[in-house]
Design a protein around this motif. Structure first.
Motif, short mmCIF file in Angstrom:
data_model
loop_
_atom_site.label_atom_id
_atom_site.label_comp_id
_atom_site.label_asym_id
_atom_site.label_seq_id
_atom_site.Cartn_x
_atom_site.Cartn_y
_atom_site.Cartn_z
N ASN A 153 0.86 -1.16 0.00
CA ASN A 153 0.00 0.00 0.00
C ASN A 153 0.91 1.23 0.00
O ASN A 153 1.95 1.23 0.65
N PHE A 172 1.43 5.56 0.41
CA PHE A 172 0.88 6.70 1.13
C PHE A 172 1.71 7.96 0.86
O PHE A 172 2.91 7.88 0.62
N LYS A 197 -3.76 8.03 -0.01
CA LYS A 197 -3.23 6.67 -0.05
C LYS A 197 -3.84 5.95 -1.24
O LYS A 197 -4.94 6.28 -1.70
N ILE A 249 -4.12 1.75 -2.52
CA ILE A 249 -3.79 0.37 -2.15
C ILE A 249 -3.81 -0.57 -3.35
O ILE A 249 -3.43 -1.74 -3.21
N GLU A 285 2.78 -3.01 4.18
CA GLU A 285 2.46 -4.33 3.63
C GLU A 285 1.00 -4.38 3.22
O GLU A 285 0.12 -4.00 3.97
N GLY A 286 0.78 -4.90 2.04
CA GLY A 286 -0.60 -4.99 1.55
C GLY A 286 -1.45 -5.98 2.28
O GLY A 286 -2.67 -5.87 2.30
N THR A 287 -0.80 -6.94 2.93
CA THR A 287 -1.57 -7.98 3.63
C THR A 287 -1.92 -7.56 5.05
O THR A 287 -2.47 -8.34 5.80
N GLY A 288 -1.57 -6.37 5.44
CA GLY A 288 -1.99 -5.88 6.73
C GLY A 288 -0.93 -5.92 7.81
O GLY A 288 -1.24 -5.87 8.99
N GLY A 289 0.33 -5.99 7.43
CA GLY A 289 1.37 -5.95 8.43
C GLY A 289 1.48 -4.58 9.07
O GLY A 289 1.02 -3.58 8.51
N TYR A 290 2.09 -4.52 10.25
CA TYR A 290 2.16 -3.28 10.99
C TYR A 290 3.18 -2.31 10.42
O TYR A 290 3.12 -1.12 10.65
N LYS A 291 4.16 -2.84 9.71
CA LYS A 291 5.35 -2.05 9.40
C LYS A 291 5.08 -1.04 8.29
O LYS A 291 4.53 -1.37 7.24
N VAL A 292 5.47 0.21 8.54
CA VAL A 292 5.40 1.26 7.54
C VAL A 292 6.83 1.74 7.29
O VAL A 292 7.56 2.03 8.23
N PHE A 321 9.08 4.67 5.63
CA PHE A 321 8.95 6.06 5.22
C PHE A 321 10.16 6.50 4.40
O PHE A 321 11.30 6.08 4.64
N TYR A 379 3.13 3.51 18.43
CA TYR A 379 4.46 3.41 17.86
C TYR A 379 5.34 4.57 18.35
O TYR A 379 4.84 5.68 18.55
N GLY A 437 14.26 8.59 6.72
CA GLY A 437 12.83 8.55 6.98
C GLY A 437 12.60 8.27 8.45
O GLY A 437 13.53 8.10 9.23
N LEU A 438 11.32 8.25 8.84
CA LEU A 438 11.02 7.87 10.21
C LEU A 438 11.44 6.42 10.43
O LEU A 438 11.14 5.55 9.60
N PRO A 498 -3.38 -3.16 12.08
CA PRO A 498 -2.88 -2.98 10.71
C PRO A 498 -3.77 -3.72 9.71
O PRO A 498 -4.20 -4.83 9.94
N GLY A 499 -4.03 -3.08 8.63
CA GLY A 499 -4.85 -3.69 7.60
C GLY A 499 -4.63 -2.93 6.31
O GLY A 499 -3.79 -2.05 6.24
N GLN A 500 -5.40 -3.25 5.31
CA GLN A 500 -5.26 -2.59 4.02
C GLN A 500 -5.37 -1.07 4.19
O GLN A 500 -6.39 -0.56 4.62
#
Lengths: 115, 114
Positions: free
Chosen positions: A34, A36, A51, A53, A96-103, A105, B33, B42-43, B97-99
């Motif tokens: 995804n 952003f 965003k 997706i 992650e497109g599958t819903g993982g927490y990690k973003v 940047f 977080y 980045g962050l 976390p999700g789409q």
């Protein structure tokens, strides 16, 4: 690993001119990330600008738009006519497109709009 | 009213000092977080939590502890601060976390370690 690259640390644009802020990504462990754009105004926290997706789709908000280009692995931010109030720091990010927490940047691009 | 607040907004300490950064969210989010942001980067995720009493290690955890005391409150602890920890720190919260899940950020704490 996964990464987001913003090549311009700062961009200066005259008011009413067009803007493009470049963003490319590498998602080696994420099949379909995804994407952003976040914006940070002076003295404030980051806030979501837009965003997307789904690859091939375009997101838009407040006159800004960005298209998820899977072939070019890009997600450039564009605006046809900037205003002084658009001066801020813009961050490209992926998750992650599958819903993982990690973003992940990018390093951010500071936009200065001159009157 | 701001949904994610951080305190203090600015902090100066000396090498070896003890610092606690506070974050409170009123979004009723389970996930919180802590990030740091440095020029040219980045962050970067330090720690995160998915509920009171839970703590997960992020990407740059060395030199940091964290504690989630309630759903609303998440603290970042620097017990022996070093100049390399001079940075801008952001706290954020999100739903599970999700789409396209959005993170909501606080205004940041600027920490200087002399």
């Amino acid at each position: 690993g996964d990464s987001v690259t913003q090549t311009e640390g700062q961009v200066t644009v005259s008011e009413s001119k067009s803007l493009i802020i470049n963003c490319t990504y590498s998602a080696t462990s994420i099949g379909y990330p995804n994407l952003f754009w976040y914006v940070r105004y002076p003295g404030e926290g980051l806030q979501l600008l837009l965003k997307v997706i789904t690859a091939g789709q375009k997101g838009s908000s407040r006159g800004f738009e960005a298209t998820y280009n899977k072939e070019a692995t890009s997600f450039h931010l564009q605006k046809a006519s900037v205003q002084e109030s658009d001066s801020a720091v813009y961050y490209c990010a992926l998750s992650e497109g599958t819903g993982g927490y990690k973003v992940v940047f990018g390093s951010g691009t500071r936009l200065l709009v001159s009157p | 009213e701001a949904a994610v607040t951080q305190s203090p907004r600015n902090k100066v300490t000396v090498t070896g000092g003890n610092v606690t950064l506070s974050c409170r969210q009123t979004n009723s989010h389970n996930y919180m977080y802590w990030y740091r942001q440095d020029t040219g980067h980045g962050l970067r995720l330090i720690h995160y939590s998915y509920g009171a009493g839970n703590l997960q290690i992020g990407d740059v955890p060395d030199g940091y502890k964290a504690t989630r005391t309630t759903q609303e409150d998440f603290f970042l602890l620097l017990e022996l601060a070093s100049p390399s920890q001079t940075s801008l720190y952001f706290c954020a919260s999100s739903d599970a976390p999700g789409q396209g899940a959005e993170q909501f950020f606080g205004p940041g704490t600027r920490l200087t370690v002399l």
